[in-house]
Design a protein around this motif. Structure first.
Motif, PDB file in Angstrom:
ATOM      1  N   ILE A  43       0.845  -1.190   0.000  1.00 22.49           N
ATOM      2  CA  ILE A  43       0.000   0.000   0.000  1.00 22.49           C
ATOM      3  C   ILE A  43       0.883   1.244   0.000  1.00 22.49           C
ATOM      4  O   ILE A  43       1.823   1.336   0.787  1.00 22.49           O
ATOM      5  CB  ILE A  43      -0.889   0.006   1.274  1.00 22.49           C
ATOM      6  CG1 ILE A  43      -1.740  -1.268   1.332  1.00 22.49           C
ATOM      7  CG2 ILE A  43      -1.770   1.244   1.339  1.00 22.49           C
ATOM      8  CD1 ILE A  43      -2.352  -1.529   2.689  1.00 22.49           C
ATOM      9  N   GLU A  44       0.570   2.177  -0.886  1.00 23.95           N
ATOM     10  CA  GLU A  44       1.258   3.485  -0.819  1.00 23.95           C
ATOM     11  C   GLU A  44       0.508   4.375   0.172  1.00 23.95           C
ATOM     12  O   GLU A  44      -0.726   4.454   0.134  1.00 23.95           O
ATOM     13  CB  GLU A  44       1.287   4.161  -2.184  1.00 23.95           C
ATOM     14  CG  GLU A  44       2.040   5.486  -2.153  1.00 23.95           C
ATOM     15  CD  GLU A  44       1.996   6.224  -3.487  1.00 23.95           C
ATOM     16  OE1 GLU A  44       3.029   6.252  -4.181  1.00 23.95           O
ATOM     17  OE2 GLU A  44       0.921   6.765  -3.822  1.00 23.95           O
ATOM     18  N   VAL A  45       1.285   4.990   1.043  1.00 24.59           N
ATOM     19  CA  VAL A  45       0.676   5.835   2.078  1.00 24.59           C
ATOM     20  C   VAL A  45       1.223   7.260   1.961  1.00 24.59           C
ATOM     21  O   VAL A  45       2.305   7.485   1.416  1.00 24.59           O
ATOM     22  CB  VAL A  45       0.963   5.279   3.488  1.00 24.59           C
ATOM     23  CG1 VAL A  45       0.300   3.928   3.681  1.00 24.59           C
ATOM     24  CG2 VAL A  45       2.458   5.179   3.750  1.00 24.59           C
ATOM     25  N   ALA A  46       0.474   8.205   2.490  1.00 26.16           N
ATOM     26  CA  ALA A  46       0.882   9.615   2.398  1.00 26.16           C
ATOM     27  C   ALA A  46       2.159   9.872   3.196  1.00 26.16           C
ATOM     28  O   ALA A  46       3.021  10.639   2.792  1.00 26.16           O
ATOM     29  CB  ALA A  46      -0.241  10.524   2.899  1.00 26.16           C
ATOM     30  N   ARG A  47       2.253   9.198   4.339  1.00 22.42           N
ATOM     31  CA  ARG A  47       3.399   9.455   5.207  1.00 22.42           C
ATOM     32  C   ARG A  47       3.520   8.312   6.197  1.00 22.42           C
ATOM     33  O   ARG A  47       2.518   7.721   6.595  1.00 22.42           O
ATOM     34  CB  ARG A  47       3.170  10.773   5.948  1.00 22.42           C
ATOM     35  CG  ARG A  47       4.433  11.432   6.404  1.00 22.42           C
ATOM     36  CD  ARG A  47       4.188  12.823   6.911  1.00 22.42           C
ATOM     37  NE  ARG A  47       5.368  13.261   7.632  1.00 22.42           N
ATOM     38  CZ  ARG A  47       5.359  14.158   8.600  1.00 22.42           C
ATOM     39  NH1 ARG A  47       4.235  14.751   8.945  1.00 22.42           N
ATOM     40  NH2 ARG A  47       6.481  14.477   9.212  1.00 22.42           N
ATOM     41  N   LEU A  48       4.744   7.999   6.590  1.00 16.39           N
ATOM     42  CA  LEU A  48       5.006   6.960   7.587  1.00 16.39           C
ATOM     43  C   LEU A  48       5.649   7.597   8.811  1.00 16.39           C
ATOM     44  O   LEU A  48       6.246   8.677   8.722  1.00 16.39           O
ATOM     45  CB  LEU A  48       5.929   5.885   7.002  1.00 16.39           C
ATOM     46  CG  LEU A  48       5.258   4.935   6.016  1.00 16.39           C
ATOM     47  CD1 LEU A  48       6.290   4.171   5.204  1.00 16.39           C
ATOM     48  CD2 LEU A  48       4.332   3.974   6.736  1.00 16.39           C
ATOM     49  N   PRO A  49       5.525   6.926   9.979  1.00 15.32           N
ATOM     50  CA  PRO A  49       6.161   7.478  11.175  1.00 15.32           C
ATOM     51  C   PRO A  49       7.633   7.781  10.935  1.00 15.32           C
ATOM     52  O   PRO A  49       8.349   7.013  10.278  1.00 15.32           O
ATOM     53  CB  PRO A  49       5.984   6.358  12.203  1.00 15.32           C
ATOM     54  CG  PRO A  49       4.742   5.645  11.766  1.00 15.32           C
ATOM     55  CD  PRO A  49       4.785   5.683  10.256  1.00 15.32           C
ATOM     56  N   LYS A  50       8.089   8.894  11.460  1.00 17.22           N
ATOM     57  CA  LYS A  50       9.480   9.351  11.373  1.00 17.22           C
ATOM     58  C   LYS A  50       9.931   9.547   9.921  1.00 17.22           C
ATOM     59  O   LYS A  50      11.109   9.525   9.617  1.00 17.22           O
ATOM     60  CB  LYS A  50      10.426   8.389  12.102  1.00 17.22           C
ATOM     61  CG  LYS A  50      10.102   8.225  13.593  1.00 17.22           C
ATOM     62  CD  LYS A  50      11.021   7.205  14.244  1.00 17.22           C
ATOM     63  CE  LYS A  50      10.647   6.912  15.681  1.00 17.22           C
ATOM     64  NZ  LYS A  50      11.030   7.946  16.631  1.00 17.22           N
TER      65      LYS A  50
END
Ligand SMILES: C=C(N)C(=O)O
Length: 131
Positions: free
Chosen positions: A106-113
């Motif tokens: 899955i492509e996500v807008a942003r990941l932690p850190k």
């Protein structure tokens, strides 16, 4: 139901209020593993190195829960940029040389850190939780 929170110093610590993994009966549910390098506390450069590091952390968490990469039945790969799909796949495939687990990417807008990749897994336990 048997439920044990897994905690190991062999993998990056949880980045928030969650378990590194949970063992429930004969299944191990590993939280999404960020590509944190234990020796630096930071991320390596690039999606290949980050995928390798996320999988190393995943492996350590699974081992602590009595499972391993070889007993994984399902993963979810979260990518910051789907343009990294091929590069991630190349590293990922090295870690699952036998029957590949089921997977969703899955492509996500942003990941932690601001990681480039995060990988979670469900595995079948093949041994006891590490002491
Ligand atoms: C990194 C994670 N697994 C989280 O924040 O849930």
């Amino acid at each position: 139901m048997d439920r044990t929170n897994i905690k190991t110093d062999a993998a990056a610590p949880a980045a928030g209020p969650y378990a590194q993994a949970v063992r429930a009966g004969d299944l191990v549910f590993a939280s999404g593993q960020l590509p944190i390098d234990l020796s630096t506390g930071g991320f390596p450069e690039g999606v290949e190195a980050q995928t390798r590091r996320s999988l190393a952390n995943l492996s350590a968490v699974l081992e602590a829960g009595g499972a391993s990469l070889a007993s994984v039945v399902k993963t979810t790969v979260f990518l910051k940029d789907m343009n990294d799909f091929s590069a991630m796949n190349a590293v990922y495939a090295e870690h699952f040389p036998g029957a590949a687990p089921a997977r969703s990417t899955i492509e996500v807008a942003r990941l932690p850190k601001d990681a480039l990749v995060e990988i979670e897994a469900v595995a079948i336990a093949t041994g006891p939780v590490a002491a």
